[in-house]
Structure formats: C-alpha cells, structure tokens
Write an enzyme that holds these catalytic residues in place. Structure first.
Site, PDB file in Angstrom:
ATOM      1  N   TYR A  37      28.652  31.042  50.246  1.00 32.25           N
ATOM      2  CA  TYR A  37      28.100  32.299  50.760  1.00 32.25           C
ATOM      3  C   TYR A  37      28.485  32.519  52.212  1.00 32.25           C
ATOM      4  CZ  TYR A  37      24.592  35.750  52.183  1.00 32.25           C
ATOM      5  OH  TYR A  37      23.967  36.852  52.687  1.00 32.25           O
ATOM      6  N   SER A  48      26.172  39.089  57.508  1.00 32.02           N
ATOM      7  CA  SER A  48      24.996  38.219  57.558  1.00 32.02           C
ATOM      8  C   SER A  48      25.008  37.428  58.845  1.00 32.02           C
ATOM      9  CB  SER A  48      25.004  37.261  56.363  1.00 32.02           C
ATOM     10  OG  SER A  48      24.023  36.264  56.513  1.00 32.02           O
TER      11      SER A  48
END
Length: 676
Positions: A566, A553
């Site tokens: 996350y 990400s």
C-alpha cells in the site's frame, strides 16, 4: 377547487405535453376575487404565471397576483410604444399581497383581454403558422374566423392592447396566432380556455399533416446520412471536447449532445443549410439558441483532421458574423455584447451539440432548437419558413428588460461550468468529494467498479443535470477510455479529475504476495496513470486548462510497519503528481495531491477489512481505531471523508490558481509525515 387550484392544474397539464409548449415557455392566467385583508372587501384579482416559471412544474408560489382594477388603469397612463418598457415597472405597483413571482412581460396580454382565463403558448404547430410566409392567409384557411391573426410585435404592453382589441372586435374568436411568436387563447372558464388552446394546437397539427408536403426539408444529401449509432456516439465523444473549447472562447460552457432522429433527419436534408442560416423566430427559442446555429458543412466521412480545421474556421466566421450582427443593430443604449460563441453546433451525420452555463441550460437550448426544427418542418410543409428579421431578434436579445433579468440571476457557484470525474466515488472519501464538488456547482461523473452503486450515489447527489454514475474498472484501459467518453457525452468534456479509487492490503513483508503487490499497484498506480492520461487528452483538446487531484496518503511519505504494498503504491501516486505537474503545466493543467491519514468512518477501505487489520497492528479495538488515529495527531482530531473533500475544493475552487505539484496533508498533524 379554487381559482388558483384550477389555474395550476390547467397550467401543469398544458405544460406537461411538449406539443403544447416548450420548457419555461408561455404563460397562463385567471381572474377572480379575493378578500382585501385591509378593508375586508372583495377585490378583483389577476393571477398570472410569473417571469421565468415553467408551466409543467408551476406552483402557487410561481404566480404573480395583481389588482385587476390597477392593471386596467394602466391603459390611461400608457406613454406609447416607444416607452412601453416603463410599464413593466408599473406592474409592481399593481401587486396584491406579499410574496409571489415577479410579473412577466406578458402580464398586459392576460390582464387586458376581457376573458376570465387566458393561455399564451408556444406550440410547434402554432409557430409553424406564425412563421409561414403567408401565415395570415393560412390562418384564415385553417381556422376560418375562429382564430385571428395578430401581426408580429415584440412582447409588451402594446401587444396586450393589440390582442385585447382584436378579441373585442371578433367575439366569435377563441384565440389568435401571434405572427412570428405563438398562440393565445381565452375562455370564461378554466376548462374552456384549456380546450380552446388544445383546439388551436391540434387543428394546426392536422392541417399541416393533411396539407403539407411530404419532404419539406428536401431530399437527402448523398453522404450526409446519419452514421450508425455506435460510430455516431464515438464520433461525438471525439469531437465534443474541441467543440466545447471553441464554444467556451468567451466564457466556459457545459455541453449537451442530441442525436435524435429529428435532428439527424434535418442535417441530412438538402434545405438544412438555408433554414439553419435563417435562425429561429419565437423569442423563447433564440434567447436560448442565439440568432442562428453554427453548422459544419462537411460529410460524416471527413477525416478528424479535416473536421478539426473546418470547425475552427467556421467558429471564427461565426464570431465575426455575430460581431457584425451586434454592430449593425446596437445603439448607444444597448448592453455590451454578451459573447460571440455559438450556443448550438450542428454536425451532419452525428448530431447537435448545445451549450449553456450549466447542464440544464445546455439541455434546454437543445430542446428549443429541436422545437425550431419542428417549426421549420411545419412552415416549409405548408408554405415557406419566414422568421422575424434580425433587427427584431436583436431588440429582444439585447432588450434592457432581458438584461435586467440576467442581472437578477444568482451569482454562479465557484465550480459552475466545471465537469468533474471522481473515481471510486460510490462511497467513502470519493462520495464525499463528489457531493462537495456538486454542491459547489460542478457537474459530477461518479465512476466506480459497481455500476449500480455509482448510479445510486449520483441519484443521491442530484438529477442527471448534476451527476451521473458510470461503471469503470480503473485497471482496465478500455473501460477507462469508455468511462471518459461517457463523461464527455454526458456534459461535454472534463475539467477536473480526482484519482480516488483504491484499496489496501495490510500485511508484513514476508506475507505480502506478488498478487497483493500487483493488485495494489494495478488499482492505484496504474489506475491513476490511465485515468490521468485519458483525462489529459480531453483537457488538451478543450484548451481550457484543468485540475488533476490525487488522493494519496500520509503513507506516501511516512514509513510504517506491515504496509509495504500500500505505502509503496501511494509513494508512486505522490510522484505521479510531481511528474504530471511538470509535464502538463504548459497546457494550464494543474496537478496536486492530498495526503489523508486514518479516515475510518465512512471509508469503504476500512469497512472492507483494512480497519480490522490496522487495529490488530496497533493493538486497539476496531471500533476505536478512529479515536486511536486522532490521539496520535497533533490536533487530536479524527479525519473524516468531508475533510478530504474540503481539501479538494480548496485546490480546485479558484483561490489557488497558481498552485501545482503540491501535496496537502489532511491528517490532523502527523509530525512524521511532514513534507520536507
């Protein structure tokens, strides 16, 4: 029904029953009349299944339509058996109308026999007679004068003349046994031809059953009995990567595994070494299975180390023998040797491993060798199995016409022969990646927490020759091992892994619980580690290199609010890329990552509540979150799952062969996430 309708229906019925013929084996024909679009006059035509078609799935487009008068006229210009291959090109000048399939090598057989309908089939029972040492005598004994014997001849114009002559000389005959090859039957109506074909096949079956020895393969070799099912499958999964690597020495192959009762019975029997060494006989068989299989000569109880060493020795011996076979029979006109690796590998107690340029080819090769086992059983039951000799096999395997057929095949897709495992692939980014990889030629294993969704996603992509779905909780070490084993048994190994499974919990630091933290890290950090570790074992055993791709990400390098668990997990994944690239490079395994940002549409993560929480953080409506993400990028474009799939293909499609340890941003340009 029209003549063509009758022919298609008959062909489909005959081809639907494996007792009648094998996949893509044999051909059927019908003669009839049609109107010449130029003259308006009636013209006699021959419709025959074209080259490469399959009877069971034949459609009108798979037929070649030829002018019968021109086919018959070829007898007057036939230059003789030494130049009979020239006649194949002449068939093109007999074609009627536009479209249709290319005429096959067996067209002469159908055109020259004086019957309106002709069936040429490869039934196991018929080939058992055709390959029996005293096949001609057995044919008379079984059929009387109702079926006649035609000595072996390579398929072609001369064989068509032979059959036509024998049919004319024996008006009482309904068909013939072709030595070393198969059967041909004929009739004045489509129904009559079909019934005669079935009469020959069923009569041969009954003769073998009534007159054959009860143990044609001999007794069971002590210690060579089949392993229990669970142990057998585990052993196959363990051996498959090594065997696939050996079978891919000349060029990469996809694999198929068969542990059916017939295979295991054959491999436990005393006569299997002798019979396997004789090889197959019917041209359709050995063109797909090669001249003979490679057979492990150790019992199932042998240790993994013993088996590994012996397989490597046998593989080298197989290659040496194949080179001998080629050198003994090749001449100045022969095509170059296509490869010396086995297409069939037999392991007693475990089963049969078959290989091809794609899953269907590998699976069909196994089906053909199973046909060969059935043929050998029948021939040994009533006589002695005696296939055509090596010289004749070579003349077909390295036939100029066969080489031309191979040259006409479409160019392989970029990921052909590659086997991909994608986690979290039942929806969103994972599904888009799996779909793109399959479209580019890969065999794809869709792994997901939900087995039903994984199976459904695989079915959307293609049949089981293209994609399979499996259940896998990436946090569970045992499930990952089982999932990787399932992937290996499905296609032979693993070449490409995409660590995509994930979830996201968006909370500020003080609201993030230990449970939140552990769940995020278990699924993505631990899960990626477990998948990569198991896949790397397979890739190393294969010795074919490989690709591991992490869907990380932009958050792995960008610090944003309310996202501690996350983002920290994504940073862990990003560094796994670098660590594994450094460690696995010596094995030819490349490890790279992709850093998407804000993939909202089609995303399972966003649909599961993450989108609403991120929208609240940014103060926008959830349905406009994609637009918001787009506007904060340099390109002002929304990122979709397909864009991430494009990046996976870019990394693995063959153009970036010297790239490893790289992260590719797929974020439409987020300056704060630039890599530096």
């Amino acid at each position: 029904m029209t003549t063509i309708d009758d022919l298609i229906s008959r062909s489909n019925r005959l081809g639907a029953d494996a007792r009648n013929t094998n996949y893509a084996g044999g051909n059927t024909s019908a003669k009839g009349t049609a109107t010449d679009p130029v003259t308006g006059e009636s013209v006699d035509l021959l419709w025959v299944k074209g080259s490469g078609g399959d009877l069971g799935t034949l459609r009108p487009s798979g037929l070649a339509a030829l002018r019968l008068d021109r086919v018959l006229a070829l007898k007057d210009v036939y230059p003789g058996v030494e130049r009979e291959d020239d006649m194949v090109a002449a068939f093109d000048y007999c074609l009627h109308g536009k479209g249709g399939a290319a005429p096959s090598i067996d067209t002469a057989m159908h055109g020259l026999v004086e019957a309106n309908h002709v069936d040429h089939l490869h039934p196991d029972s018929g080939i058992a007679f055709a390959t029996a040492a005293d096949g001609e005598e057995l044919t008379r004994k079984c059929f009387g004068d109702r079926v006649v014997w035609v000595p072996w001849r390579r398929p072609g114009f001369q064989l068509g003349l032979d059959i036509a002559s024998i049919a004319a000389q024996n008006p009482q005959a309904i068909g013939c046994i072709l030595g070393g090859h198969g059967i041909t039957a004929w009739g004045e109506t489509s129904e009559e031809s079909e019934q005669r074909s079935l009469e020959i096949i069923r009569t041969a079956e009954k003769f073998i059953l009534d007159n054959g020895r009860t143990a044609p393969f001999g007794g069971v070799i002590a210690g060579f009995e089949a392993l229990p099912a669970e142990e057998r499958r585990a052993k196959a999964a363990s051996l498959f990567p090594l065997i696939r690597g050996l079978a891919s020495t000349d060029r990469p192959q996809v694999g198929h595994f068969d542990d059916s009762a017939a295979v295991l019975e054959f491999l436990a029997a005393e006569e299997h070494p002798r019979l396997a060494a004789l090889g197959t006989s019917c041209p359709d068989h050995f063109l797909r299975t090669k001249v003979r299989p490679m057979v492990l000569d150790l019992p199932p109880a042998a240790s993994d180390d013993e088996v590994s060493v012996r397989l490597k020795e046998l593989h080298q011996a197989y290659r040496d023998d194949y080179a001998r076979y080629y050198d003994e029979h090749a001449d100045a006109e022969s095509p170059a040797m296509r490869g010396a690796d086995p297409a069939i590998v037999l392991v007693p107690g475990v089963g049969m491993f078959s290989f091809g340029t794609n899953k269907q080819t590998a699976r069909v090769a196994a089906e053909f060798y199973l046909n060969a086992i059935n043929v050998m059983r029948g021939a040994e039951a009533i006589s002695t199995y005696s296939p055509i000799d090596e010289r004749e096999k070579f003349r077909i395997e390295y036939w100029a016409l066969e080489e031309a057929k191979l040259a006409r095949m479409p160019k392989p897709k970029p990921l052909a022969t590659r086997i991909a495992l994608v986690t979290g692939a039942a929806s969103g980014i994972g599904k888009a990646i799996a779909t793109r990889l399959a479209a580019e030629g890969a065999c794809v294993v869709i792994a997901d927490l939900d087995a039903d969704k994984a199976i459904a996603a695989a079915a959307e992509i293609g049949n089981s020759d293209v994609a399979v779905g499996i259940a896998a909780d990436v946090t569970d070490e045992g499930q990952i091992a089982d999932g990787v084993a399932a992937a290996v048994l499905a296609f032979g190994g693993i070449d490409l892994v995409v660590n995509n499974a994930g979830l996201s919990i968006s909370k500020p630091l003080l609201e993030t619980t230990v449970k939140d933290w552990d769940l995020q890290h278990d699924v993505m950090a631990r899960g990626s580690f477990l998948v990569s570790r198991e896949a790397a074992r397979i890739m190393m055993a294969q010795g074919l290199g490989g690709d591991i791709v992490y869907i990380s990400s932009k958050n792995s390098v960008f610090a944003g609010p309310n996202n501690i668990a996350y983002s920290a997990t994504k940073a862990d994944q990003a560094h796994q890329v670098r660590l594994l690239a450094a460690e696995l490079g010596e094995h030819g395994i490349r490890v790279n990552g992709i850093n998407p940002d804000g993939v909202v549409r089609g995303s399972g993560i966003f649909a599961g509540g993450w989108g609403a929480k991120r929208a609240a953080v940014y103060g926008v409506e959830e349905e406009k979150l994609g637009e918001y993400y787009a506007q904060r990028t340099l390109l002002k474009r929304e990122v979709l799952p397909e864009h991430v799939a494009n990046a996976v293909f870019a990394l693995t499609g063959g153009e970036l062969t010297h790239t490893t340890g790289l992260h590719i941003p797929v974020d439409a340009g987020v300056a704060a996430a630039f890599l530096r």
